[in-house]
Design a protein around this motif. Sequence first.
Motif, short mmCIF file in Angstrom:
data_model
loop_
_atom_site.label_atom_id
_atom_site.label_comp_id
_atom_site.label_asym_id
_atom_site.label_seq_id
_atom_site.Cartn_x
_atom_site.Cartn_y
_atom_site.Cartn_z
N ASN A 64 0.85 -1.17 0.00
CA ASN A 64 0.00 0.00 0.00
C ASN A 64 0.90 1.24 0.00
O ASN A 64 1.33 1.71 1.05
CB ASN A 64 -0.91 -0.01 1.24
CG ASN A 64 -1.93 1.10 1.23
OD1 ASN A 64 -1.87 2.00 0.41
ND2 ASN A 64 -2.86 1.02 2.15
N THR A 65 1.19 1.74 -1.20
CA THR A 65 2.13 2.85 -1.33
C THR A 65 1.57 4.16 -0.80
O THR A 65 2.33 5.04 -0.40
CB THR A 65 2.56 3.02 -2.80
OG1 THR A 65 1.38 3.17 -3.61
CG2 THR A 65 3.36 1.83 -3.27
N SER A 66 0.26 4.30 -0.78
CA SER A 66 -0.32 5.56 -0.31
C SER A 66 -0.17 5.72 1.20
O SER A 66 -0.06 6.84 1.70
CB SER A 66 -1.80 5.66 -0.70
OG SER A 66 -2.55 4.65 -0.07
N GLN A 67 -0.17 4.60 1.95
CA GLN A 67 -0.03 4.68 3.41
C GLN A 67 1.31 4.14 3.90
O GLN A 67 1.54 4.02 5.10
CB GLN A 67 -1.16 3.90 4.08
CG GLN A 67 -2.52 4.51 3.83
CD GLN A 67 -3.62 3.75 4.55
OE1 GLN A 67 -3.39 2.72 5.18
NE2 GLN A 67 -4.82 4.27 4.47
N PHE A 68 2.20 3.78 2.98
CA PHE A 68 3.53 3.27 3.30
C PHE A 68 3.47 2.02 4.18
O PHE A 68 4.20 1.90 5.17
CB PHE A 68 4.40 4.34 3.95
CG PHE A 68 4.54 5.58 3.13
CD1 PHE A 68 5.35 5.59 2.01
CD2 PHE A 68 3.84 6.73 3.45
CE1 PHE A 68 5.47 6.72 1.24
CE2 PHE A 68 3.95 7.87 2.69
CZ PHE A 68 4.77 7.87 1.57
N VAL A 69 2.59 1.10 3.82
CA VAL A 69 2.40 -0.14 4.58
C VAL A 69 2.50 -1.32 3.61
O VAL A 69 1.92 -1.29 2.54
CB VAL A 69 1.02 -0.16 5.28
CG1 VAL A 69 0.83 -1.46 6.03
CG2 VAL A 69 0.86 1.01 6.21
N TRP A 71 1.72 -5.37 3.47
CA TRP A 71 1.02 -6.47 4.12
C TRP A 71 1.50 -7.77 3.52
O TRP A 71 1.58 -7.90 2.31
CB TRP A 71 -0.48 -6.35 3.89
CG TRP A 71 -1.14 -5.17 4.52
CD1 TRP A 71 -1.07 -3.88 4.11
CD2 TRP A 71 -1.97 -5.17 5.67
NE1 TRP A 71 -1.82 -3.08 4.93
CE2 TRP A 71 -2.39 -3.84 5.89
CE3 TRP A 71 -2.43 -6.17 6.53
CZ2 TRP A 71 -3.23 -3.50 6.94
CZ3 TRP A 71 -3.27 -5.83 7.57
CH2 TRP A 71 -3.65 -4.50 7.77
N ASP A 118 5.09 -1.37 8.71
CA ASP A 118 4.51 -0.03 8.75
C ASP A 118 5.61 0.99 9.01
O ASP A 118 6.15 1.05 10.11
CB ASP A 118 3.45 0.02 9.85
CG ASP A 118 2.66 1.28 9.86
OD1 ASP A 118 2.78 2.08 8.91
OD2 ASP A 118 1.89 1.48 10.81
N ASN A 122 1.05 3.86 11.51
CA ASN A 122 -0.32 4.38 11.60
C ASN A 122 -1.37 3.27 11.50
O ASN A 122 -2.53 3.54 11.28
CB ASN A 122 -0.57 5.46 10.53
CG ASN A 122 -0.44 4.91 9.13
OD1 ASN A 122 -0.01 3.79 8.92
ND2 ASN A 122 -0.82 5.71 8.15
N VAL A 123 -0.95 2.01 11.67
CA VAL A 123 -1.87 0.89 11.60
C VAL A 123 -2.40 0.60 13.00
O VAL A 123 -1.64 0.50 13.96
CB VAL A 123 -1.16 -0.36 11.02
CG1 VAL A 123 -2.06 -1.57 11.09
CG2 VAL A 123 -0.74 -0.11 9.59
N ASN A 124 -3.72 0.47 13.10
CA ASN A 124 -4.37 0.19 14.37
C ASN A 124 -4.46 -1.33 14.56
O ASN A 124 -5.32 -1.98 13.99
CB ASN A 124 -5.76 0.83 14.40
CG ASN A 124 -6.41 0.73 15.74
OD1 ASN A 124 -5.99 -0.02 16.61
ND2 ASN A 124 -7.46 1.50 15.92
#
Length: 157
Positions: A64-69, A71, A118, A122-124
């Motif tokens: 997920n390049t938009s949130q720099f995560v 998975w 992450d 910013n991951v919950n």
Amino acid sequence: ALHKLLVDDFYDDIYILIAIHCRLEDYRLAYLLNQSLELNLRRKPNDLDFEYLKSSYSIFEWDNTSQFVTWNLVSNVCKKEEEGLYSSGLFQTNEKVLKTFNLIPEYKKVDYFIKISDEIQNVNEKLILHKLQNIPQIVTSYSVNPTQMKSKDHLIF
């Protein structure tokens, strides 16, 4: 003067690791995770081979390049049929035996791991665990502390 360079000091990858107990096939679990967590996991072209092709584990990834995560869903169990010579008394037989290998041996009962790398944290994690518990096909899921694992190097991919 001698200078020592310790490689382990440079590897400080921070990630969340979630263990999943589930008897589903890997592609079905990836589909359910995509639906409930709004992910886009896709199977990588090559499986994760371990110990010179002794065992291989399926791996799914979504960056997920938009949130720099990033998975990753990786299987912890590899079942492989091997032939062996077994003797019972006077006779030797050539039988096939189903052997089970684990990517993370200290968690033999875990079927899959989710690794969430992450960069900006910013991951919950609690929300993810709550959503995983709401999937009826998943028996249980929980967080694992990767720093306390002996075989944490197996999760570098």
